[in-house]
Design an enzyme around this catalytic site. Structure first.
Site, PDB file in Angstrom:
ATOM      1  N   LYS A  67       0.801  -1.226   0.000  1.00  0.00           N
ATOM      2  CA  LYS A  67       0.000   0.000   0.000  1.00  0.00           C
ATOM      3  C   LYS A  67       0.832   1.274   0.000  1.00  0.00           C
ATOM      4  O   LYS A  67       0.339   2.339  -0.398  1.00  0.00           O
ATOM      5  CB  LYS A  67      -0.938  -0.002   1.213  1.00  0.00           C
ATOM      6  CG  LYS A  67      -2.100  -0.968   1.121  1.00  0.00           C
ATOM      7  CD  LYS A  67      -3.146  -0.494   0.130  1.00  0.00           C
ATOM      8  CE  LYS A  67      -4.418  -1.314   0.213  1.00  0.00           C
ATOM      9  NZ  LYS A  67      -5.470  -0.801  -0.676  1.00  0.00           N
ATOM     10  N   SER A 109       1.100  -9.772  -0.486  1.00  0.00           N
ATOM     11  CA  SER A 109       0.849  -8.327  -0.471  1.00  0.00           C
ATOM     12  C   SER A 109       1.036  -7.653   0.879  1.00  0.00           C
ATOM     13  O   SER A 109       1.207  -6.437   0.931  1.00  0.00           O
ATOM     14  CB  SER A 109      -0.572  -8.046  -0.979  1.00  0.00           C
ATOM     15  OG  SER A 109      -1.532  -8.725  -0.183  1.00  0.00           O
TER      16      SER A 109
END
Length: 422
Positions: free
Chosen positions: A65, A314
């Site tokens: 992110k 991720s």
């Protein structure tokens, strides 16, 4: 042509291009490291694919992110920087925005659902952001964030439905193909679609033949349903809270429709198994959403067999308590922790004999207790409940056989229910 059936709500593909992703890569390179893409021989053997893992949990905030957050913050005007930004997030976007806002001297407010894992709340506060815990879901937190934005004149940094954010996330694919140009498939989780959408823009432009596959948990199939023309149907507690999004973005959905070949739905058990495999095989920590790509390989191994597959790990921001539960549940599924019910006579020496048999067979007793009030056994007997460690299911079967031969028939019990055969 899109692999998904026609859907009347589909809109034109938004103007996020390879040039945007390449510009984002240049802009964030000084502050967001190029994370490793490494082969996994063990996971390749288990799945039949040639598996490469993109370790985005190696980012400073342990999540991809940061890429989109920094790209978006860098696009702010001086006036917007001075006023500050606001974001809503279940955790990873919050940390990415908070960390880079602090680096750039931009005030940041983060609205998070009330039940966000403690580790994510703490890390976000440690990065200097003002954290507001309000709302039961990300959608409810979004309403709170909109209210605060209007009241304080802040700039909203959306976690996925923003062209700068999408372009920033797409840099993951650029790095993967730079490191391993002959990948056949890229697999990434889908929450709102910013990561896979941005990756697909970049990857398909660099290598048109590459296949893009997304992953969602069965409790939150928002993009899957939207792309297949199915009614929205989401809700429930999931270990992959990072992708528990009720609807994809109106910017990301057209990208998924145009560039993604398939979305695989995975269940909670597959995600837990993937978390456990990352820990035991790769010696790395994956949160539920971060492990979703591997869960897809475990769910549909035939789809990937013989292909070179790039998995995006991720994020690694998992609550330690959840991680401990996942590990224990995995040990139970593997037969390495077992709960036995053993009928013995209620007289001296019986427990010692049982313990001797288990010990001689290589089992390790973790916990033991007597159940004397069970109504279906003789008052002169007791139900011995034993929790023990074993090597695997085969070893457990050997222990059960040895106990029976010694005159102590035993049943394996569920940790939440009665013994098999009760």
């Amino acid at each position: 042509m899109s692999p998904f059936p026609p859907f009347p709500a589909a809109s034109a593909v938004p103007a996020v291009t390879l040039a945007d992703v390449e510009a984002a890569a240049r802009l964030i390179a000084h502050a967001v490291p190029h994370t490793p893409l490494l082969p996994s021989r063990t996971l390749s053997r288990l799945t039949g694919a040639e598996v490469f893992i993109k370790f985005e949990n190696h980012q400073f905030t342990a999540s991809f992110k940061e890429r989109g957050a920094l790209n978006r913050l860098s696009a702010l005007s001086e006036t917007e920087r001075a006023r500050g930004v606001i974001a809503m997030s279940a955790g990873n976007h919050a940390q990415g925005v908070a960390y880079h806002a602090q680096r750039l001297g931009i005030p940041a407010v983060i609205v998070m659902p009330a039940d966000t894992p403690f580790v994510k709340v703490k890390h976000t506060r440690d990065f200097g952001a003002r954290v507001v815990l309000e709302g039961e879901t990300v959608a409810e937190s979004r309403l709170v964030a909109e209210r605060i934005r209007e009241e304080e004149g802040l700039t909203f940094v959306h976690p996925y439905n923003d062209p700068w954010v999408i372009a920033g996330q797409g840099t993951v694919a650029l790095e993967m193909l730079a490191d391993q140009p002959d990948l056949d498939i890229l697999v990434a989780p889908i929450g709102g679609g910013g990561l896979l959408g941005g990756m697909a823009v970049a990857a398909k432009a660099v290598k048109p033949a590459i296949e893009m596959i997304g992953v969602q948990v069965g409790l939150y199939p928002s993009a899957y349903n939207a792309l297949h023309g199915l009614p929205p149907c989401t809700g429930g507690a999931t270990v992959a809270e990072g992708i528990a999004v009720k609807e994809p973005g109106d910017l990301t959905l057209p990208l998924l429709r145009a560039l993604v070949s398939r979305i695989i739905l995975v269940d909670e058990t597959a995600v837990e198994e993937a978390i456990s495999l990352y820990l035991s095989v790769e010696k790395t920590v994956a949160e539920g959403a971060g492990a979703a790509s591997l869960a897809a390989l475990l769910t549909e191994p035939q789809r990937f067999r013989g292909k070179k597959v790039g998995l995006v790990l991720s994020g690694g921001n998992i609550d330690p308590r959840i991680m401990a539960s996942v590990i224990m549940r995995s040990l139970v599924r593997e037969g390495r922790i077992a709960h036995l019910s053993i009928r013995i006579g209620d007289k001296p020496g019986q427990l010692a004999r049982v313990a001797t048999v288990i010990g001689e067979t290589g089992g390790n007793i973790v916990e033991v207790r007597h159940e004397r009030l069970t109504s279906d056994i003789s008052v002169k007997s007791t139900d011995l409940r034993v929790i023990l460690e074993t090597r695997d299911h085969t070893h457990l079967a050997e222990i059960l056989e040895r106990l029976a031969a010694a005159g102590f028939p035993a049943n394996e019990r569920s940790f939440s229910g009665p013994a098999a055969g009760d």
